[in-house]
Design an enzyme around this catalytic site. Structure first.
Site, PDB file in Angstrom:
ATOM      1  N   ASP A 214      26.391  -3.817  39.801  1.00  0.00           N
ATOM      2  CA  ASP A 214      25.923  -4.637  38.686  1.00  0.00           C
ATOM      3  C   ASP A 214      24.874  -3.813  37.941  1.00  0.00           C
ATOM      4  O   ASP A 214      23.749  -3.660  38.411  1.00  0.00           O
ATOM      5  CB  ASP A 214      25.339  -5.942  39.238  1.00  0.00           C
ATOM      6  CG  ASP A 214      24.644  -6.776  38.165  1.00  0.00           C
ATOM      7  OD1 ASP A 214      24.470  -6.279  37.038  1.00  0.00           O
ATOM      8  OD2 ASP A 214      24.262  -7.919  38.470  1.00  0.00           O
ATOM      9  N   GLN A 217      20.857  -4.360  34.378  1.00  0.00           N
ATOM     10  CA  GLN A 217      19.469  -3.970  34.122  1.00  0.00           C
ATOM     11  C   GLN A 217      19.261  -2.457  34.239  1.00  0.00           C
ATOM     12  O   GLN A 217      18.127  -1.985  34.128  1.00  0.00           O
ATOM     13  CB  GLN A 217      18.522  -4.688  35.103  1.00  0.00           C
ATOM     14  CG  GLN A 217      18.529  -6.199  34.998  1.00  0.00           C
ATOM     15  CD  GLN A 217      17.950  -6.728  33.690  1.00  0.00           C
ATOM     16  OE1 GLN A 217      17.345  -5.993  32.904  1.00  0.00           O
ATOM     17  NE2 GLN A 217      18.153  -8.014  33.440  1.00  0.00           N
ATOM     18  N   LYS A 240      21.611  -6.551  26.430  1.00  0.00           N
ATOM     19  CA  LYS A 240      20.377  -6.112  27.084  1.00  0.00           C
ATOM     20  C   LYS A 240      20.022  -4.679  26.684  1.00  0.00           C
ATOM     21  O   LYS A 240      19.004  -4.141  27.094  1.00  0.00           O
ATOM     22  CB  LYS A 240      20.518  -6.214  28.603  1.00  0.00           C
ATOM     23  CG  LYS A 240      20.647  -7.647  29.113  1.00  0.00           C
ATOM     24  CD  LYS A 240      20.641  -7.680  30.612  1.00  0.00           C
ATOM     25  CE  LYS A 240      21.147  -8.996  31.170  1.00  0.00           C
ATOM     26  NZ  LYS A 240      20.222 -10.115  30.922  1.00  0.00           N
ATOM     27  N   CYS A 378      17.374 -16.562  37.496  1.00  0.00           N
ATOM     28  CA  CYS A 378      18.747 -16.570  38.024  1.00  0.00           C
ATOM     29  C   CYS A 378      18.829 -15.733  39.296  1.00  0.00           C
ATOM     30  O   CYS A 378      19.833 -15.041  39.528  1.00  0.00           O
ATOM     31  CB  CYS A 378      19.766 -16.082  37.001  1.00  0.00           C
ATOM     32  SG  CYS A 378      19.860 -17.136  35.560  1.00  0.00           S
TER      33      CYS A 378
END
Ligand code: 7TS
Length: 420
Positions: A214, A217, A240, A378
Site C-alpha cells: 500500500d 503515503q 495525495k 482510518c
C-alpha cells in the site's frame, strides 16, 4: 531515508528548492480561512493541487474531451493518446518495467480491492492465510477481511513496537506455507513510519509469498521503484500527490496480472462478447471496465510532471527537514506526546495533548486557520495499539514552511491556555 528508497533516474533541475515559488503555484494557498492565512497541514488526507493540474483538467474538457479506446474520430484518438501517455508517465514514476503493468483505478482503495478479489479470489482458499501489519489503514485491512470471510481463510497481523516500528522477526514468523499473500503499507498514514518494504518483500519471496504494498503515503514523499523493491503489487492514489481525486493506480507484475481474472465486467475490458462466451482484453484493459476518469488521469500526469520538475529527492529532503523541525518544536511543548517515533518516518506528525481531546485541539487550531486531521485516521487498530481514541495529525507537503510549523506550535500553546 530508508534503504527502500532509491534515487529516481531523473536529472535534478538546476534550480534550488524555492518553497515560496512552489507556494505561488497552488492557488488555494492564497485563501484566507477564518480571517487567517491558511495553514494546510492535512496533506496525508489529500494534498492541494497546483495550477498546472487544474489547467490540464480544464484544458481537457475545453479542447480534448472524448471517450477513449473507441472512436475513430480525431478527439477520441487524441484523448486515447493522452490517456496512454499518462500511463507511461505513471509507469516511469514508479519505474514499472512495462506500461501495461499500470492499471488505472479510482485510488489505493480500489487497487487493493481489485487485487484482493481478483488475485485473492483465485489464490486464497479455506485454511489459507493473508498477512498484514498492525499499522495498516482500513483500506488494507477490510478488503482482506472480506476475502478471508468469503474463503474461510485467516488474517494474521504482524505486530509493532511502542515507537510504531514493525517487529520484523514476528512478521517473518507469521509467513508460512499457509500464507498466500502479504499486504503491507510502505508508509503508515497514522504514525508516519516508513516500513523496510524491500526487506519485507525479500523475506516473503524467500518463502514463495507474493506481496502487495500500500503505497498511498509513500509515492507522494519518496522515490519509489517497484522493480528494485520487487513488489508484486503496489497501489497508490493521485490525490495525495498533487493530482485530482477519483484516480489512482495499482501496479502488478505482468505475469501475475495476465493470470488473474477480471475484477469488474463491462465495456473496454473484453476482446469479444457473445451470449455464450466472452473473452478478455489484454492487460491492463482487462481490469479497466467502463469509461475511466480520463480528465483525472490527464490531471494526474500533470501532477507527476510537476513533482518531477521540482524533483522528488528535493521534495523528500524538504519534507524531512520540516518533519524534524516540527518534531522538535511540537515535541518540546508541555503536555504533548508524539505518537509514532520510528527511526524512519515520512511527513506525518501525530500527537496527543494530556487531558485535551484531539477534536477540541483540532477545533481550536481551525479557529487559527490551521487545518489538521483529528481522529483515528482510518487506522482504528493503531489507536487501539497505543491505547488512545484518536490523535491530532499534522502532515506535510512540498509547499509547507517552517513558519507554518511555528503557527502550529503557537496554536497548540493556545490550546493549552484554553484548557489550563
Ligand atoms: N492507504 C493508506 C496508507 C492511506 O493513508 C489511505 C488514505 C488509503 C490507503 C486510502 O486511499 P484512498 O485514496 O483510496 O482513499 N488515507 C487517508 C488519511 O490518512 N486521511 O484521509 C485519507
Amino acid at each position: 531515508m530508508s534503504a527502500t528508497v532509491v534515487a529516481r533516474s531523473e536529472t535534478l533541475p538546476a534550480l534550488a528548492f524555492d518553497v515560496e515559488k512552489i507556494r505561488a503555484d497552488f492557488p488555494i494557498l492564497r485563501e484566507k480561512v477564518r480571517g487567517h492565512e491558511l495553514v494546510y497541514l492535512d496533506n496525508a488526507a489529500t494534498s492541494q493541487k497546483p495550477q498546472a493540474v487544474i489547467d490540464a483538467i480544464v484544458e481537457y474538457y475545453e479542447t480534448g474531451n472524448a471517450n477513449i479506446h473507441r472512436g475513430v474520430h480525431f478527439l477520441s484518438e487524441k484523448a486515447t493518446e493522452d490517456f496512454e501517455q499518462a500511463r507511461q508517465t505513471v509507469q516511469r514514476l514508479v519505474n514499472a518495467a512495462d506500461a501495461s503493468e499500470i492499471v488505472f483505478v479510482r485510488g489505493t482503495t480500489e487497487g487493493i480491492n481489485l487485487v484482493a478479489q481478483s488475485y485473492g479470489g483465485s489464490n486464497v482458499g479455506a485454511g489459507d492465510e493473508v498477512v498484514i501489519t498492525a499499522m495498516e489503514h482500513h483500506s488494507n485491512i477490510v478488503p482482506w477481511q472480506m476475502l478471508c470471510e468469503q474463503k474461510g481463510a485467516r488474517l494474521r497481523v504482524a505486530p509493532m513496537n511502542d515507537r510504531g516500528e514493525l517487529l520484523l522477526d514476528e512478521y517473518e514468523k507469521l509467513l508460512s506455507e499457509r500464507t498466500k499473500l502479504a499486504a503491507i503499507s510502505h508508509v503508515s498514514n497514522a504514525l508516519g513510519t516508513i516500513n523496510p518494504v524491500k526487506r519485507m518483500i525479500a523475506v516473503a519471496h524467500a518463502k514463495g509469498i507474493p506481496v502487495l504494498v500500500d503505497g498511498a503515503q509513500a509515492v507522494p514523499h519518496l522515490a519509489v521503484d517497484v522493480q528494485d523493491l520487487d513488489a508484486d503489487f503496489y497501489a497508490f492514489s493521485a490525490h495525495k500527490m498533487y493530482g485530482p481525486t477519483g484516480v489512482g493506480a495499482v501496479y502488478g507484475k505482468k505475469a501475475l496480472l495476465e493470470a488473474m481474472p477480471p475484477y469488474q465486467g463491462g465495456g473496454d475490458m473484453i476482446s469479444s462478447v457473445t451470449f455464450e462466451k466472452t473473452t478478455w482484453n489484454k492487460v491492463p484493459h482487462k481490469f479497466e471496465a467502463g469509461t475511466p476518469d480520463m480528465a483525472g488521469v490527464i490531471g494526474w500526469r500533470a501532477a507527476v510532471e510537476y513533482m518531477n520538475r521540482v524533483g522528488v529527492a528535493r521534495i523528500a529532503a524538504h519534507e524531512h527537514e520540516l518533519l524534524e523541525y516540527a518534531t522538535q518544536m511540537v515535541g518540546a511543548l508541555p503536555g504533548v506526546r508524539i505518537v509514532g517515533t520510528a527511526k524512519e518516518k515520512a511527513s506525518v506528525l501525530s500527537f496527543v495533548i494530556e487531558d485535551v481531546h484531539p477534536h477540541d485541539i483540532g477545533t481550536i487550531l481551525d479557529q487559527e486557520g490551521i487545518a489538521v486531521r483529528t481522529g483515528h485516521h482510518c487506522a482504528q487498530p493503531v489507536m487501539e495499539r497505543f491505547g488512545i481514541p484518536a490523535t491530532v495529525r499534522a502532515s506535510f507537503a512540498m509547499y509547507n514552511t517552517r513558519e507554518e510549523v511555528d503557527a502550529l506550535a503557537h496554536g497548540i500553546r493556545k490550546v493549552r491556555e484554553v484548557f489550563a
